[in-house]
Design an enzyme around this catalytic site. Structure first.
Site, mmCIF file in Angstrom:
data_model
loop_
_atom_site.group_PDB
_atom_site.id
_atom_site.type_symbol
_atom_site.label_atom_id
_atom_site.label_comp_id
_atom_site.label_asym_id
_atom_site.label_seq_id
_atom_site.Cartn_x
_atom_site.Cartn_y
_atom_site.Cartn_z
ATOM 1 N N VAL A 162 -13.310 -5.670 -0.362
ATOM 2 C CA VAL A 162 -12.348 -5.461 0.416
ATOM 3 C C VAL A 162 -11.267 -4.705 -0.558
ATOM 4 C CG1 VAL A 162 -10.280 -6.368 1.665
ATOM 5 C CG2 VAL A 162 -12.403 -7.602 1.520
ATOM 6 N N SER A 163 -10.928 -3.290 -0.355
ATOM 7 C CA SER A 163 -10.189 -2.651 -1.057
ATOM 8 C C SER A 163 -8.625 -3.332 -0.922
ATOM 9 C CB SER A 163 -9.954 -1.034 -0.677
ATOM 10 O OG SER A 163 -11.379 -0.758 -0.623
ATOM 11 N N THR A 164 -7.812 -2.818 -2.017
ATOM 12 C CA THR A 164 -6.478 -3.471 -2.149
ATOM 13 C C THR A 164 -5.788 -2.993 -1.014
ATOM 14 O OG1 THR A 164 -6.492 -3.369 -4.490
ATOM 15 C CG2 THR A 164 -4.501 -3.526 -3.557
ATOM 16 N N GLY A 165 -5.377 -3.919 -0.336
ATOM 17 C CA GLY A 165 -4.300 -3.584 0.808
ATOM 18 C C GLY A 165 -5.057 -3.308 2.247
ATOM 19 N N GLU A 166 -6.674 -3.692 2.108
ATOM 20 C CA GLU A 166 -7.174 -3.405 3.328
ATOM 21 C C GLU A 166 -7.259 -4.513 4.097
ATOM 22 O OE1 GLU A 166 -11.923 -2.497 4.428
ATOM 23 O OE2 GLU A 166 -11.296 -2.381 2.400
#
Length: 305
Positions: free
Chosen positions: A22-26
């Site tokens: 999971v990418s940051t802010g996703e």
């Protein structure tokens, strides 16, 4: 190109293991987990970080823990790899170890002939792209020479500090990327042997398994992964001194490998003949002492039963 034997394709997987990044802010975290659970994954490893990040400690640990028959499952290909070349490298390493790979949202599944075909197409596309880049680079160099320009980085030729720093940083990034791509081949064995065994012994075991290491290179590699928090600091702990038994273990293994038909008593007789002193004292070698050293050599990976 990734190749899989037909009997491997028919192998029934032992475990479906999911990997979610999971990418940051996703906001798609729960959706990934739900898809992986619906696909039958009984264990899911979660990573938090951008797709271009070179430090993925969860993925590095997962790749090292997978065993033959396992199936690594992701929701999409971009959840696993930073690039097409990185994806193919990871899958090729997995297939070589008997581990399968499946992407739920893409037609990639190494447990099926159709999925393997799709993977072969990706590999061919990557090779074509690499060839085209090389061709364009060569053409650019030739054109520059025709205009009287020298190839290479002018900043490096002039020894500009900023150019030297940039090249050094790029080389360092490439080195770390290569370590992370290959870690599943050698890091699990390093973890198994260190720090109980010396770096010399670690190199001997890895090279007996078809790799090509020196003590300096393996120590540098482990130091770097420890610095990036991708390996435990304990791997760098000084190993205990054990030269006498270590020497005897290697000697007994060498005798057994040279003549597998020898009995324990015959190996003991050979040790007596060459004047080797028993590790536990005494004047003559006993079959039980030989057996203990053979068992140690087997655990160490010097010989196989």
């Amino acid at each position: 190109m990734v190749k899989l034997q037909s009997d491997d394709m028919q192998h029934h997987p032992k475990r479906l293991i999911g990997y979610a990044r999971v990418s940051t802010g996703e906001q798609a975290h729960d959706a990934q987990l739900d898809e992986l659970r619906s696909a039958g994954c009984h264990r899911i490893y979660e990573e938090h970080g951008s797709g271009t990040s070179r430090t993925r400690p969860v993925l590095a640990r997962l790749l090292g823990e997978l065993t033959a028959g396992d199936v690594l499952v992701v929701v999409r290909l971009d959840r696993l790899a930073r690039s097409l070349s990185h994806l193919l490298q990871v899958i090729e390493d997995l297939v070589a170890r008997g581990v399968h790979f499946r992407s739920i949202g893409d037609p990639i599944d190494t447990t099926t002939p159709q999925g393997m075909f799709s993977l072969q197409v990706l590999g061919a596309a990557a090779q074509l792209d690499k060839a085209l880049v090389a061709e364009r680079t060569k053409a650019g160099i030739e054109a520059a020479k025709a205009r009287g320009k020298r190839p290479g980085n002018p900043g490096l030729r002039e020894r500009r500090p900023e150019a030297i720093k940039a090249v050094s940083k790029a080389r360092d990034k490439l080195y770390l990327d290569e370590l992370m791509a290959s870690a599943q081949k050698w890091l699990p064995m390093v973890r198994q042997l260190r720090p109980q065994h010396s770096w010399d012994n670690v190199v001997e075991v890895l090279n007996r398994r078809g790799q090509d290491w020196t003590v300096e290179r393996i120590r540098r590699a482990v130091h770097r992964l420890v610095r990036e928090k991708l390996a435990d600091q304990d791997l760098l702990t000084r190993s205990p001194r054990r030269p006498p038994e270590d020497h005897l273990m290697k000697l007994v293994a060498a005798i057994a490998i040279a003549d597998p038909g020898l009995s324990l008593r015959q190996i003991a007789a050979q040790l007596d003949q060459i004047g080797e002193q028993p590790a536990r004292g005494g004047k003559k070698w006993q079959p039980s002492s030989v057996r203990n050293l053979l068992d140690e050599a087997h655990r160490f990976g010097l010989i196989r039963r």
